[in-house]
Design an enzyme around this catalytic site. Structure first.
Site, PDB file in Angstrom:
ATOM      1  N   ASP A  45      -7.546  -9.594  -7.889  1.00  0.00           N
ATOM      2  CA  ASP A  45      -6.205  -9.309  -7.375  1.00  0.00           C
ATOM      3  C   ASP A  45      -5.138  -9.687  -8.403  1.00  0.00           C
ATOM      4  O   ASP A  45      -4.150  -8.984  -8.577  1.00  0.00           O
ATOM      5  CB  ASP A  45      -5.942 -10.100  -6.076  1.00  0.00           C
ATOM      6  N   ALA A  46      -5.371 -10.829  -9.081  1.00  0.00           N
ATOM      7  CA  ALA A  46      -4.369 -11.302 -10.046  1.00  0.00           C
ATOM      8  C   ALA A  46      -4.269 -10.352 -11.243  1.00  0.00           C
ATOM      9  O   ALA A  46      -3.166 -10.041 -11.716  1.00  0.00           O
ATOM     10  CB  ALA A  46      -4.724 -12.711 -10.514  1.00  0.00           C
ATOM     11  N   TYR A  48      -4.984  -7.185 -11.223  1.00  0.00           N
ATOM     12  CA  TYR A  48      -4.377  -5.942 -10.718  1.00  0.00           C
ATOM     13  C   TYR A  48      -2.861  -6.124 -10.562  1.00  0.00           C
ATOM     14  O   TYR A  48      -2.078  -5.268 -10.997  1.00  0.00           O
ATOM     15  CB  TYR A  48      -5.031  -5.588  -9.375  1.00  0.00           C
ATOM     16  N   SER A  94       3.711   0.422   1.828  1.00  0.00           N
ATOM     17  CA  SER A  94       3.163  -0.857   1.394  1.00  0.00           C
ATOM     18  C   SER A  94       4.321  -1.858   1.292  1.00  0.00           C
ATOM     19  O   SER A  94       5.429  -1.551   1.735  1.00  0.00           O
ATOM     20  CB  SER A  94       2.472  -0.676   0.050  1.00  0.00           C
ATOM     21  N   LYS A 130       0.243 -13.375   5.191  1.00  0.00           N
ATOM     22  CA  LYS A 130      -0.210 -12.043   4.760  1.00  0.00           C
ATOM     23  C   LYS A 130      -1.733 -12.099   4.691  1.00  0.00           C
ATOM     24  O   LYS A 130      -2.295 -12.745   3.804  1.00  0.00           O
ATOM     25  CB  LYS A 130       0.388 -11.691   3.396  1.00  0.00           C
ATOM     26  N   ARG A 151      -4.841   3.726   6.293  1.00  0.00           N
ATOM     27  CA  ARG A 151      -3.564   4.137   5.688  1.00  0.00           C
ATOM     28  C   ARG A 151      -3.718   5.328   4.746  1.00  0.00           C
ATOM     29  O   ARG A 151      -2.818   6.170   4.624  1.00  0.00           O
ATOM     30  CB  ARG A 151      -2.961   2.943   4.925  1.00  0.00           C
ATOM     31  N   LYS A 309      10.281 -10.776   6.695  1.00  0.00           N
ATOM     32  CA  LYS A 309      10.781  -9.519   7.274  1.00  0.00           C
ATOM     33  C   LYS A 309      12.120  -9.758   7.946  1.00  0.00           C
ATOM     34  O   LYS A 309      12.272 -10.751   8.680  1.00  0.00           O
ATOM     35  CB  LYS A 309       9.814  -9.015   8.350  1.00  0.00           C
TER      36      LYS A 309
HETATM   37  S1  IVH Z   1       4.035  -5.687   7.335  1.00  0.00           S
HETATM   38  C1  IVH Z   1       5.376  -1.373   5.268  1.00  0.00           C
HETATM   39  N1  IVH Z   1       2.837  -7.938   7.754  1.00  0.00           N
HETATM   40  O1  IVH Z   1      -0.245  -6.073   3.382  1.00  0.00           O
HETATM   41  C2  IVH Z   1       4.193  -2.174   5.554  1.00  0.00           C
HETATM   42  N2  IVH Z   1       1.738  -6.356   6.343  1.00  0.00           N
HETATM   43  O2  IVH Z   1       0.481  -5.402   0.655  1.00  0.00           O
HETATM   44  C3  IVH Z   1       4.587  -3.297   6.443  1.00  0.00           C
HETATM   45  N3  IVH Z   1      -0.450  -7.097   5.492  1.00  0.00           N
HETATM   46  O3  IVH Z   1       0.123  -2.623   3.948  1.00  0.00           O
HETATM   47  C4  IVH Z   1       3.499  -4.241   6.524  1.00  0.00           C
HETATM   48  N4  IVH Z   1      -0.467  -9.065   6.487  1.00  0.00           N
HETATM   49  O4  IVH Z   1      -1.790  -3.884   5.172  1.00  0.00           O
HETATM   50  C5  IVH Z   1       2.769  -6.750   7.126  1.00  0.00           C
HETATM   51  N5  IVH Z   1       1.898  -9.996   8.221  1.00  0.00           N
HETATM   52  C6  IVH Z   1       1.816  -8.812   7.622  1.00  0.00           C
HETATM   53  C7  IVH Z   1       0.716  -8.447   6.814  1.00  0.00           C
HETATM   54  C8  IVH Z   1       0.713  -7.198   6.188  1.00  0.00           C
HETATM   55  C9  IVH Z   1      -1.145  -8.242   5.704  1.00  0.00           C
HETATM   56  C10 IVH Z   1      -0.898  -5.985   4.624  1.00  0.00           C
HETATM   57  C11 IVH Z   1      -0.601  -4.586   5.156  1.00  0.00           C
HETATM   58  C12 IVH Z   1       0.333  -3.993   4.117  1.00  0.00           C
HETATM   59  C13 IVH Z   1      -0.088  -4.765   2.889  1.00  0.00           C
HETATM   60  C14 IVH Z   1       0.942  -4.710   1.785  1.00  0.00           C
END
Ligand code: IVH
Length: 336
Positions: A45-46, A48, A94, A130, A151, A309
């Site tokens: 991951d790092a 990338y 994403s 996340k 997705r 968010k």
């Molecule tokens: S919100 C517009 N919340 O991380 C997409 N995503 O690297 C809004 N993910 O595509 C996503 N934990 O698959 C959101 N708490 C979280 C998340 C999360 C993992 C994933 C998700 C997203 C990706 C982006």
């Protein structure tokens, strides 16, 4: 005119920038194919993230070199042929990444600038872990789960309905009156660390190749042609957002803030990712990040960062999106 920009202590002219962008795009695309279609990437991951960071750095210096299909403008890869296709009603985007405290400060300032409030005004952010899995969209019609998709490239995903139906965290019907309603819940499919370790023990015993991490095991488990194999993988799901919401031909909402949406999700039978925190300052966001870094090893699943968010949904709508990611949210990734 020859454009030159200082980069990593040396000057990068436009020709060299173009060449490096081509090389970076090739490496990112190769890894994307392995990551999304074969569930077995060749880069960490790092490594990338470092490629993507460099690509964005060069594109910021030479914005006229940004092409529509650059990895900075697109999401994932097109669905595999083996699956039926599902066109998403609203694109599945994403998240853009922050790698430092300065990036988080920049994100908060940008949100405030964009909505036209001064730096001292408070904007509420919801911070969540996340989780390192793969995103899925669940479509409910009249309160019944009818379709689930990956997705894919953000516009078209793979139909994995039967596989998602094996996940016990996913409600098959929703509590409440959803007559003539379409409701799309989005979230992350993942594998708990304990289940991942047990899966690898079993695979070793059977002479099968080991999965390198829970994310790849979860993706491999969900993208099976036989749902019986998915069912054996003990996958989990948490809800983090939504797509289409329509009832009787009109749009409806699940609340006015993300916090309210989370409460609705629980009432509907979904599981949320915890611990989350409401924060009104950069200090609180960074405190949350530090707390999760400490708690990370004791959590039952792998995280690759935290997500911030904007809590107010009306503000979220005003913020809109750039091609690949919404302006309303940012992921702060853990260091390698
Ligand atoms: S919100 C517009 N919340 O991380 C997409 N995503 O690297 C809004 N993910 O595509 C996503 N934990 O698959 C959101 N708490 C979280 C998340 C999360 C993992 C994933 C998700 C997203 C990706 C982006």
């Amino acid at each position: 005119m020859v454009r030159k920009q200082k980069s990593k202590g040396r000057f990068l002219d436009e020709g060299a920038a173009k060449e490096e962008l081509t090389e970076l795009t090739k490496k990112i695309r190769e890894n994307d194919e392995l990551y999304y279609l074969k569930d077995s990437p060749s880069l960490s991951d790092a490594e990338y993230d470092a490629l993507r960071k460099r690509l964005i750095f060069i594109e910021n210096k030479f914005p006229h070199l940004i092409v529509a299909d650059s990895p900075s403008q697109t999401v994932g890869v097109a669905p595999a042929e083996a699956f039926s296709k599902v066109r998403h009603g609203q694109p599945m985007l994403s998240l853009s990444n922050a790698f430092s405290k300065e990036d988080v400060v920049g994100f908060v300032s940008k949100v405030k600038r964009f909505i036209g409030v001064d730096e001292c005004s408070e904007v509420q952010f919801l911070a969540e872990p996340k989780i390192d899995g793969l995103s899925a969209a669940l479509r409910y019609e009249n309160g019944v789960f009818v379709q689930g998709a990956t997705r894919g490239d953000g516009l078209v995903g793979e139909d994995v309905t039967a596989n998602l139906a094996t996940i016990s965290d996913i409600p098959k019907s929703l509590e409440g009156n959803f007559d003539s309603a379409v409701l799309e819940v989005r979230g992350e499919v993942y594998m708990a660390r304990e289940d991942f370790l047990q899966l690898n023990v079993d695979r070793e015993r059977n002479g099968d190749e080991q999965f390198s991490n829970p994310r790849n095991a979860a993706a491999g488990g969900l993208r099976q042609l036989d749902p019986k194999i998915t069912a054996q993988r003990k996958l989990k799901f948490f809800a983090y957002g939504y797509g289409e919401l329509r009832k009787g031909g009109a749009d409806f909402s699940l609340g006015t803030t993300l916090l309210e949406v989370r409460e609705r999700f629980v009432e509907l039978g979904f599981i949320l990712n915890e611990p989350c925190r409401m924060s009104a300052s950069i200090e609180e966001l960074l405190e949350y990040y530090d707390k999760i870094v400490v708690e990370r090893p004791s959590l039952p699943m792998d995280l690759d960062g935290v997500v911030y968010k904007v809590n107010d949904l009306a503000l979220q709508a005003r913020l809109g999106a750039v091609p690949r990611s919404p302006r309303r949210a940012k992921a702060q990734k853990f260091p390698a």
